[in-house]
Design a protein around this motif. Structure first.
Motif, PDB file in Angstrom:
ATOM      1  N   UNK A 146     -61.135  90.679  59.560  1.00  0.00           N
ATOM      2  CA  UNK A 146     -59.912  90.527  58.969  1.00  0.00           C
ATOM      3  C   UNK A 146     -59.806  91.513  57.993  1.00  0.00           C
ATOM      4  N   UNK A 166     -56.157  92.446  55.002  1.00  0.00           N
ATOM      5  CA  UNK A 166     -54.956  92.086  54.215  1.00  0.00           C
ATOM      6  C   UNK A 166     -54.603  93.183  53.536  1.00  0.00           C
ATOM      7  N   UNK A 180     -63.161  82.347  57.369  1.00  0.00           N
ATOM      8  CA  UNK A 180     -62.184  82.834  56.439  1.00  0.00           C
ATOM      9  C   UNK A 180     -62.603  82.103  55.255  1.00  0.00           C
ATOM     10  N   UNK A 181     -63.354  80.905  55.150  1.00  0.00           N
ATOM     11  CA  UNK A 181     -63.534  80.245  53.913  1.00  0.00           C
ATOM     12  C   UNK A 181     -64.705  81.414  53.264  1.00  0.00           C
ATOM     13  N   UNK A 227     -64.945  84.443  53.612  1.00  0.00           N
ATOM     14  CA  UNK A 227     -63.953  85.715  53.228  1.00  0.00           C
ATOM     15  C   UNK A 227     -63.182  85.346  51.813  1.00  0.00           C
ATOM     16  N   UNK A 228     -62.747  84.082  51.702  1.00  0.00           N
ATOM     17  CA  UNK A 228     -61.972  83.619  50.808  1.00  0.00           C
ATOM     18  C   UNK A 228     -62.785  83.438  49.436  1.00  0.00           C
ATOM     19  N   UNK A 229     -64.202  83.380  49.628  1.00  0.00           N
ATOM     20  CA  UNK A 229     -65.091  82.953  48.385  1.00  0.00           C
ATOM     21  C   UNK A 229     -65.186  84.475  48.016  1.00  0.00           C
ATOM     22  N   UNK A 264     -64.278  87.332  47.739  1.00  0.00           N
ATOM     23  CA  UNK A 264     -63.162  87.994  47.002  1.00  0.00           C
ATOM     24  C   UNK A 264     -63.174  87.510  45.234  1.00  0.00           C
ATOM     25  N   UNK A 265     -63.836  86.424  45.268  1.00  0.00           N
ATOM     26  CA  UNK A 265     -64.033  85.966  43.918  1.00  0.00           C
ATOM     27  C   UNK A 265     -64.890  86.829  42.760  1.00  0.00           C
ATOM     28  N   UNK A 321     -55.615  92.551  43.545  1.00  0.00           N
ATOM     29  CA  UNK A 321     -56.242  93.017  44.749  1.00  0.00           C
ATOM     30  C   UNK A 321     -55.029  93.631  45.645  1.00  0.00           C
ATOM     31  N   UNK A 327     -55.916  95.590  48.825  1.00  0.00           N
ATOM     32  CA  UNK A 327     -56.483  95.814  50.083  1.00  0.00           C
ATOM     33  C   UNK A 327     -57.767  94.727  50.205  1.00  0.00           C
ATOM     34  N   UNK A 328     -58.053  94.218  51.281  1.00  0.00           N
ATOM     35  CA  UNK A 328     -59.326  93.301  51.332  1.00  0.00           C
ATOM     36  C   UNK A 328     -59.443  93.193  52.719  1.00  0.00           C
ATOM     37  N   UNK A 329     -60.804  93.558  53.395  1.00  0.00           N
ATOM     38  CA  UNK A 329     -61.289  93.449  54.499  1.00  0.00           C
ATOM     39  C   UNK A 329     -62.753  93.164  54.734  1.00  0.00           C
ATOM     40  N   UNK A 330     -62.949  92.583  55.771  1.00  0.00           N
ATOM     41  CA  UNK A 330     -64.388  91.986  56.094  1.00  0.00           C
ATOM     42  C   UNK A 330     -64.533  92.102  57.520  1.00  0.00           C
ATOM     43  N   UNK A 331     -65.960  92.112  58.008  1.00  0.00           N
ATOM     44  CA  UNK A 331     -66.417  91.815  59.156  1.00  0.00           C
ATOM     45  C   UNK A 331     -67.149  90.517  59.089  1.00  0.00           C
ATOM     46  N   UNK A 332     -66.637  89.552  59.966  1.00  0.00           N
ATOM     47  CA  UNK A 332     -67.746  88.292  60.115  1.00  0.00           C
ATOM     48  C   UNK A 332     -68.764  88.500  61.141  1.00  0.00           C
ATOM     49  N   UNK A 345     -69.052  95.280  56.367  1.00  0.00           N
ATOM     50  CA  UNK A 345     -68.040  96.090  55.846  1.00  0.00           C
ATOM     51  C   UNK A 345     -66.979  95.447  55.071  1.00  0.00           C
TER      52      UNK A 345
END
Lengths: 138, 141
Positions: free
Chosen positions: A79, A81, B59-60, B62-64, B66-67, B79, B81-86, B132
């Motif tokens: 994902x 953004x 996504x939880x 990912x949401x945490x 960025x804290x 912020x 731009x923000x990206x992750x691979x789960x 990533x």
């Protein structure tokens, strides 16, 4: 077999407008366990809040028979953004979802959806989601 | 405290965060996000698809993650731009304490436009649950 490559580049019609309310944002903030005082004033949503609207818009695409995507075998793998500005309470969001890429990944396939989130005519954030559709032997 | 760009150096490690993921958190996140997939709530369903137990929403996580960045800069709207691979799921047993994930961040790059790229880590036990993972933030001059 597999997803329909002819759908690469296909843009879906905008999703139904979603009104960002104080209740929706505060439920999301609380579910993240957020303690950042910036959210206490109740004006902006956290960076991952857009998933609430983008996932719903993509689910409509996943069920599009023309895409030939096996919905029961999807795993959300990546994902991203890219923010123009934060989502704010009072925004009325619509999502324009499109199929950006479909390619093989070993025995599976990986599809990238681009989701542009707009408030009125204003682009607020662009999302990219990669979904792995596990192949029968994966 | 407000971070200034002049305080930021490549390699700087941000304060890490240990966050618990409980079943109650997953229910709250399901309701808040609309993701009602039963693998995040029902261990019978989770085990039926080959998972060891209920897993957290990616996504939880990912949401945490960025804290680490938004607690550091203070302003979450910094912020851009923000990206992750789960990569792996966070498995959440039905216990009071749930599972703990350690989130880390390190300044990877200071861009010419004054924005800063932070590489993020998320580890559950000895398993990397995000790969990533990176965020770009705007920091006051």
């Amino acid at each position: 077999m597999g997803m329909n490559r002819d759908m690469i580049g296909h843009v879906y019609p905008p999703s139904q407008p979603y009104l960002v309310t104080t209740e929706k944002v505060s439920a999301f903030v609380s579910a993240l366990g957020e303690t950042n005082p910036a959210y206490a004033t109740g004006t902006v949503a956290p960076p991952t809040f857009p998933i609430v609207v983008t996932m719903h818009a993509m689910e409509e695409a996943f069920h599009d028979p023309a895409l030939q995507m096996d919905y029961s075998r999807i795993v959300h793998s990546d994902q991203r953004f890219q923010y123009v500005r934060p989502i704010r309470i009072g925004d009325e969001l619509t999502v324009r979802a499109s199929v950006e890429e479909i390619k093989p990944l070993g025995p599976s396939e990986i599809a990238t959806f681009k989701t542009e989130v707009l408030s009125g005519d204003e682009l607020v954030v662009t999302g990219w989601s990669k979904l792995v559709v596990r192949g029968p032997d994966a | 405290m407000t971070i200034k760009l002049s305080d930021v150096t490549v390699g700087l490690e941000l304060p890490p965060l240990d966050l618990a993921f409980t079943r109650a958190d997953l229910v709250a996140y399901a309701n808040a996000s609309g993701d009602m997939n039963p693998i995040h709530q029902d261990e019978v369903v989770a085990k039926s698809v080959g998972l060891p137990d209920v897993i957290a929403h990616g996504m939880l996580t990912m949401g945490r993650a960025i804290r680490v960045v938004t607690d550091w800069v203070g302003d979450p709207t910094a912020v851009i731009d923000y990206s992750v691979r789960m990569t792996r799921p966070v498995v959440v047993p039905n216990t009071a304490g749930g599972s703990t994930v350690t989130f880390t961040g390190k300044v990877a790059q200071i861009n010419d436009d004054g924005t800063v790229q932070v590489d993020l880590g998320a580890v559950f036990g000895d398993v990397k649950v995000l790969g990533l993972a990176k965020a770009t933030v705007r920091i006051a001059q």
